[in-house]
Structure formats: C-alpha cells, structure tokens
Design a protein around this motif. Sequence first.
Motif, PDB file in Angstrom:
ATOM      1  N   VAL A   1       0.840  -1.199   0.000  1.00  0.00           N
ATOM      2  CA  VAL A   1       0.000   0.000   0.000  1.00  0.00           C
ATOM      3  C   VAL A   1       0.880   1.257   0.000  1.00  0.00           C
ATOM      4  O   VAL A   1       0.594   2.225  -0.698  1.00  0.00           O
TER       5      VAL A   1
ATOM      6  N   LEU B   1      -4.137   4.799   8.376  1.00  0.00           N
ATOM      7  CA  LEU B   1      -4.550   3.405   8.521  1.00  0.00           C
ATOM      8  C   LEU B   1      -4.304   2.871   9.926  1.00  0.00           C
ATOM      9  O   LEU B   1      -4.982   1.957  10.370  1.00  0.00           O
TER      10      LEU B   1
ATOM     11  N   LEU C   1      -9.849  -1.225  10.322  1.00  0.00           N
ATOM     12  CA  LEU C   1      -9.892  -0.244   9.247  1.00  0.00           C
ATOM     13  C   LEU C   1      -9.093  -0.730   8.042  1.00  0.00           C
ATOM     14  O   LEU C   1      -9.330  -0.326   6.917  1.00  0.00           O
TER      15      LEU C   1
ATOM     16  N   LEU D   1      -9.163  -3.632   6.826  1.00  0.00           N
ATOM     17  CA  LEU D   1      -9.855  -4.657   6.052  1.00  0.00           C
ATOM     18  C   LEU D   1     -10.103  -4.169   4.635  1.00  0.00           C
ATOM     19  O   LEU D   1     -10.603  -3.072   4.425  1.00  0.00           O
ATOM     20  N   GLY D   2      -9.758  -4.977   3.668  1.00  0.00           N
ATOM     21  CA  GLY D   2     -10.013  -4.593   2.290  1.00  0.00           C
ATOM     22  C   GLY D   2      -8.838  -3.911   1.631  1.00  0.00           C
ATOM     23  O   GLY D   2      -8.914  -3.557   0.464  1.00  0.00           O
ATOM     24  N   ALA D   3      -7.763  -3.717   2.373  1.00  0.00           N
ATOM     25  CA  ALA D   3      -6.591  -3.082   1.778  1.00  0.00           C
ATOM     26  C   ALA D   3      -5.988  -4.005   0.738  1.00  0.00           C
ATOM     27  O   ALA D   3      -5.591  -3.590  -0.342  1.00  0.00           O
ATOM     28  N   VAL D   4      -5.943  -5.265   1.087  1.00  0.00           N
ATOM     29  CA  VAL D   4      -5.231  -6.221   0.252  1.00  0.00           C
ATOM     30  C   VAL D   4      -6.075  -7.462   0.150  1.00  0.00           C
ATOM     31  O   VAL D   4      -6.676  -7.894   1.122  1.00  0.00           O
ATOM     32  N   LYS D   5      -6.151  -7.987  -1.033  1.00  0.00           N
ATOM     33  CA  LYS D   5      -6.966  -9.185  -1.219  1.00  0.00           C
ATOM     34  C   LYS D   5      -6.131 -10.439  -1.009  1.00  0.00           C
ATOM     35  O   LYS D   5      -4.959 -10.467  -1.331  1.00  0.00           O
ATOM     36  N   GLY D   6      -6.758 -11.466  -0.477  1.00  0.00           N
ATOM     37  CA  GLY D   6      -6.094 -12.759  -0.347  1.00  0.00           C
ATOM     38  C   GLY D   6      -5.256 -12.891   0.902  1.00  0.00           C
ATOM     39  O   GLY D   6      -5.043 -11.982   1.620  1.00  0.00           O
TER      40      GLY D   6
ATOM     41  N   SER E   1      -1.601  -7.621  -4.945  1.00  0.00           N
ATOM     42  CA  SER E   1      -2.597  -7.474  -3.880  1.00  0.00           C
ATOM     43  C   SER E   1      -3.523  -6.293  -4.135  1.00  0.00           C
ATOM     44  O   SER E   1      -4.354  -5.981  -3.303  1.00  0.00           O
TER      45      SER E   1
ATOM     46  N   ALA F   1      -3.390  -3.402  -3.538  1.00  0.00           N
ATOM     47  CA  ALA F   1      -2.885  -2.320  -2.693  1.00  0.00           C
ATOM     48  C   ALA F   1      -3.728  -1.058  -2.797  1.00  0.00           C
ATOM     49  O   ALA F   1      -3.209   0.043  -2.982  1.00  0.00           O
ATOM     50  N   LEU F   2      -5.032  -1.217  -2.667  1.00  0.00           N
ATOM     51  CA  LEU F   2      -5.897  -0.035  -2.639  1.00  0.00           C
ATOM     52  C   LEU F   2      -5.781   0.626  -1.273  1.00  0.00           C
ATOM     53  O   LEU F   2      -5.356   0.006  -0.312  1.00  0.00           O
TER      54      LEU F   2
ATOM     55  N   PRO G   1      -7.504   1.602   1.805  1.00  0.00           N
ATOM     56  CA  PRO G   1      -8.796   1.223   2.394  1.00  0.00           C
ATOM     57  C   PRO G   1      -9.528   2.388   3.031  1.00  0.00           C
ATOM     58  O   PRO G   1     -10.743   2.321   3.202  1.00  0.00           O
TER      59      PRO G   1
ATOM     60  N   PRO H   1     -13.066   0.347  -0.713  1.00  0.00           N
ATOM     61  CA  PRO H   1     -12.531  -0.892  -1.308  1.00  0.00           C
ATOM     62  C   PRO H   1     -13.012  -2.162  -0.609  1.00  0.00           C
ATOM     63  O   PRO H   1     -13.200  -3.188  -1.265  1.00  0.00           O
ATOM     64  N   ALA H   2     -13.234  -2.090   0.711  1.00  0.00           N
ATOM     65  CA  ALA H   2     -13.639  -3.293   1.443  1.00  0.00           C
ATOM     66  C   ALA H   2     -14.978  -3.829   0.941  1.00  0.00           C
ATOM     67  O   ALA H   2     -15.286  -5.007   1.108  1.00  0.00           O
TER      68      ALA H   2
ATOM     69  N   GLN I   1     -12.117  -4.571  -7.354  1.00  0.00           N
ATOM     70  CA  GLN I   1     -10.896  -3.988  -6.775  1.00  0.00           C
ATOM     71  C   GLN I   1      -9.810  -3.896  -7.842  1.00  0.00           C
ATOM     72  O   GLN I   1      -9.075  -2.918  -7.931  1.00  0.00           O
TER      73      GLN I   1
ATOM     74  N   ASN J   1      -4.683 -13.096  -8.255  1.00  0.00           N
ATOM     75  CA  ASN J   1      -5.626 -13.285  -7.158  1.00  0.00           C
ATOM     76  C   ASN J   1      -7.074 -13.436  -7.626  1.00  0.00           C
ATOM     77  O   ASN J   1      -7.972 -13.503  -6.818  1.00  0.00           O
TER      78      ASN J   1
END
Lengths: 294, 377
Positions: free
Chosen positions: A187, A209, A287, A289-294, B84, B86-87, B89, B132-133, B140, B164
């Motif tokens: 990020v 964050l 907070l 949550l959702g920053a990075v998938k997987g 990933s 990298a948004l 959040p 993003p969540a 995403q 992903n």
Amino acid sequence: MSVVEWTRHRLFGATEDPVSLRGAFRTIGVTSLVSVILVTTLFPLYWTVNTSFKPAPETQTFPPTFVPETFTVSPYVDILTGAGSSVLVNSVIVSVGATAIAMLIGVPAGYAYARNPGKVGGKHLAFWILSLRMFPPIAPILPLFFMFRQVGMIDTYPTMMLLYLTFNVPLVVWLMRSFFQDIPQAVEEAAIMDGYSRLEAFFKVSLPLVSPGIVTTTLLVWIFSWNEFQFALVFTRNAAQTYPVIIPSLVGGHATLWNQVAALSVLAMIPIIVISLLMQKRLVRGLTLGAVKG
Amino acid sequence: MTTIELDTVRKEFGDDIVAVDDVSLTIEDGELVVLVGPSGSGKSTTLRMIAGLEAPTSGDVRIDGIRVNDVQPQNRDIAMVFQSFALYPHRTVRGNISFPLEARDVPDAEVDGRVEEAAAMLDITELLDRKPANLSGGQQQRVALGRALVRDPQAFLMDEPLANLDAKLRKEMRTEVVRLQQNLGVTMVHVTHNQEEAMTMGDRVAVMNEGKIQQLAPPKEVYQRPANRFVAEFIGSPSMNLLTGSLSDGTFHADAGDVSVRVPDGLADASTATPLTLGVRPESVQIVDSPDEYTFEATVDVVELMGNVQIVHIVLDDTEFLAEIDPDLAVEQGDTLSLRLPPEKIDLFDGVRPESPRIERPADHEPSVGGTVVTEE
C-alpha cells in the motif's frame, strides 16, 4: 402464573426437551459467573461513589450504610478547595505531556521497526527497549533520584514527563510496531508509485490506517501516566504533585477522611471513563480490512 | 514515446542470493512485454527495479535513454498495479483513483473529469463512492487499473495483477488489460507465473529462470522454437514431453522405457552432448497402425477426454509421456499403441540440464514464425 411456572417458562421455554434443558443450565452457569465477576469488580466502585457522598461521621458507622443517610457534596467541595484541584491539574499536565512525548518518540520508532526488522539499531536495540519494561519501576528509582537531584530537577513537570517515558516508550514502540506490521508494504509502495515521497506515503496512507491503533495506544499510555504512583511519590514535593500521591496523605494517624479520599478517587476516575466511552468505537480495529486481497 | 532499457542489471540480496543475474532487455515504445517464470526466477525483482522500488546492485535502468538508477520511483512517471491491488482502504474508489492526480497538483475541476473518464473506461462509475472493502476482487482490480491509467503514465508495470482472481475473471481481465494497452498505445511490462497468460498477452515474452532471461521472443516463437530445455518445458500446456537418452547411428535410445526412434540426420549430426534430451509436444505425437523407424510401442495408462482432444498418458518407467489425440479414436486403458514422433516435430536439446540449448533443425524443417527473431544478447 405461579412463580415456579414463570421461572420454568423463562428458563426452558415451551418445551422441556433435554437439549433446551442443557441450554438453560448453560445460560444459568454463564449468567452466575458473569454476575460474580460483575459484583466483585463493580462493588468497590459503587462503595467509593457511595462513600464520597457521605459526611465524615457516617463513613465510620457500623453497620455501614449502603446509601448515604445524609447525602452531601461537601467531600467534593472540601477536596477541591483543599489540595485536590492543584493535584488534578498537575496530573492532567504531567499525563498529557508524558503521553504526547511518548507517542512522538514511539510511533516513528515502531514504524521503523515494522519496516526494517533487525536493521534499526542492530539486532538487539528493539529487545533492549522492550526489556526496559521488564524490571520493576522501583529498581531505578534511587539512581534516577540522585541524577535528577544533581541537576536540580526534583518536583518539576518535565522531570515527571521524562520519567514516565521509561515505561511508556517501550509500550508505544511495541504496540505501534505490530499495528504498522498489519499494514501491507504494497500500500505504501502504491502511494510512492502514485507520485508521493516515502514521507508523504507515511503521512497520507500508513498513519491514517493505524489511527485506531494510535487511539488505543494513546489511551493506554495516558491511563498508565494518569495513575502512576511510585515515581510521583519519590520525585514530587508540591509543585508537580499528582493526585495518586495526595490520596495516602489523607489517611491520617487520628482520623482518615474516607469521604474525601473517595471523592478524589471518583474525580480521578471520571476522565478515564468518559474518554474510554467516547473512544470505544475508534478502538475497534479493522480499518485495514479490504486493503489487500487474499 | 517510452522505451525501457535494462543494461546488464543485477540484483543481489545479502551475500549469496542473486535474484537477477545480469539481465539485459529493451522494451520498445507501445510494446507489451511479459516477464514469465516460476517463483523465485527474478521476474518481480526485475519489475521492481524498473519501478525504482529496488535499486540494482549493478547495471543501468534507462527510460527513454536516460539513466534512472538514481531517480526516485515517484519521479519516474510509471504506474504500477500490484498483485494485492494495494488499494487505500481509508479512501473511497474516487479517492483511490484521484490519489495520483493529487500528488501532481492537478486542479480539482480537472481531477473530477479525469476520474470519471477513467471510471467509465473500466465500467466502475457506479462504484465511485464505495470503500474498497465493499468491492469484489474483480472490482478492486478495476479500481487498481483505474488508479494506474488516470494519470496517463509513461509506462505500466503489472506485478501479477491477475493472480488473485478466479479463473473466469482472470481470462476476462486478461483480454481487458490487452485492450486497454492497445487503445492507450502505452508501454507495458506484465509479470506473471502463468505461461498461458504470457502467451496470450505479450507482444514479446521474456521467459526467466534463476535470475536470467532464458528467451526473449514473440509468443509463437517461444512456443515453436524454445531456446532451451527449460523454456520448452515451461511454455505450453500440457508440457512438452522430454526424454533423456543417447544417440547412436541417428537413432535416439531413451533411458526410460523401451523407446528407440530415429531422429533427422541434421539434428543428430549437430548434437555434441551425451546424454541429451529429445522433446516432442503432446499434440505432435501420432498414433499409427503401421510401425516405422519413428515409432515406439507403449501401453496406455490413463485416458482423459477433454472435449476437443483426448490426452493419453503413458508411463515409461519413471517418466510420464503424453499424447494429445483425436477424441474420436477409440483408445482405452491397457491398449498397446504405436506412437509416432514425426521427424519434423522432434526437438533435440544438447544435454539434460534446463539450460541445455535446442539444436536448430535443418532449414527445411525449422518452423516459420514470421517477424524478426530477437534473442538474448
């Protein structure tokens, strides 16, 4: 509906099959356990509030009264017109100052340790900082006392703020380190690729964050500083005296002003309770949550 | 006009890990080059050095002919999409896409217009005010792409951005990324470990292994004329059959099973190593009624019907050998078949190591791949 029927209905509902019976017993068990815990933790609190509204003679009666027979606010008036107001002001100044300094030092340090593990100050500095919290605070008091006396810094605000760093900075560094570790490096790298410097990425992405973590840590550090007794007892005389020190001084040889002790305790509890309630929502992590998938 | 040039770029981590081993590579303006290889092959590190997130231990990175080794990543005007995503959040989709514009002090009025435009291009306009969540993986991914293209960068770097996603979405996004790249005419470097992605997306494919580029060529050439045994095995699904063995009198004798087949004279004469590797793609293997010098006999282990083809598995001692055949041929487990390896489809690799080079066929047997042939310097 008889009492027995009502109880059975409340406990077991319409049916009496073994499953709901077991469930009912579990509910009774959990409720009893929680009740015991609540009573043992909340009773002293209740007793303090109760005592703080009694005139001095009523605090000595036996059997004790569970609600003040003569309700009075004079213990509050007495303690605030006496030593109470200045020690509370001192406590605010010392605790807020100590917390601010600890956060200013600890947050960047925690970030550095999170992003460069094993590189900042060699392998051992991080553990050394943690180890500062391992020895009992009474251990360094004497040498510290002579050091501060030598430079004429007994009973001042800066002295107390510096002393509280010894136990606050390690806490901030280690808590913030783990909060920053939860934020994926990608990020920050994304922010850098988006055109920001490393420092801008820190302030615009990482810091927002970890704000729930910062709130939690600030609160924790502030409570430690607000309630600290040992350092305050040894290093203050009058000018920088904080409220925990004044309470034992009210316990006299001839008479103890329990109602004033209780009143000061209640006053000292109020900011902690109010701030904790206000911050409750922000204390919740997640907070990121959702920053990075997987 | 953006070219990216790597000149003997090397990256070492610590004392003994060489992640990227003297890689030289030129990416032309508007070209989509895919870096593909197994994990640990150095492809991501190579990309991160182009981005500036890693500094080369030695060698130069040049963008438009200008050395950028000492230029900070934020000043290289290159967009990157991460595996990933990298948004951010704490920001909405709109806030995520506008973030790179804010760094460049673009006027507010213009920011709105450009964000809307990027969102429309990626079909995410209705998501602009969400966090993003609350988005699915594919959404995403689109936001991450939007954030990259909103500022009209000199080049796009894609670090396994599709890895992903689930299989169906991955194929859709693959097409979409290629379409975007072609519409924008922008230079793009795409990293993946998926050889199919590399084959379908790249103008050119750089196959990497152990920090080195094994082959840099258009997808068709990489497939038909793999530079060495590693590329032959890595590219293509199912993988090329590789048998180790030795040559005598123009006949190849495999170590595993009872396989002896003739290889074209031109190939046999050019080989220098013993043992060496014979390679043949499963779809080139033929099933014939009358054995000749190019056939061997083997027993069917498993048959898999894939719809348009069926894949016959044959076990030669410890080596599995596959043949992709017409689904209408009646083949069952336990059948003994005559398998023919057509001479014009046989490849020989001069040795048994991954880097053992492919022996060029005689000119009349060499597949024509068209275009210019580019190989590693």
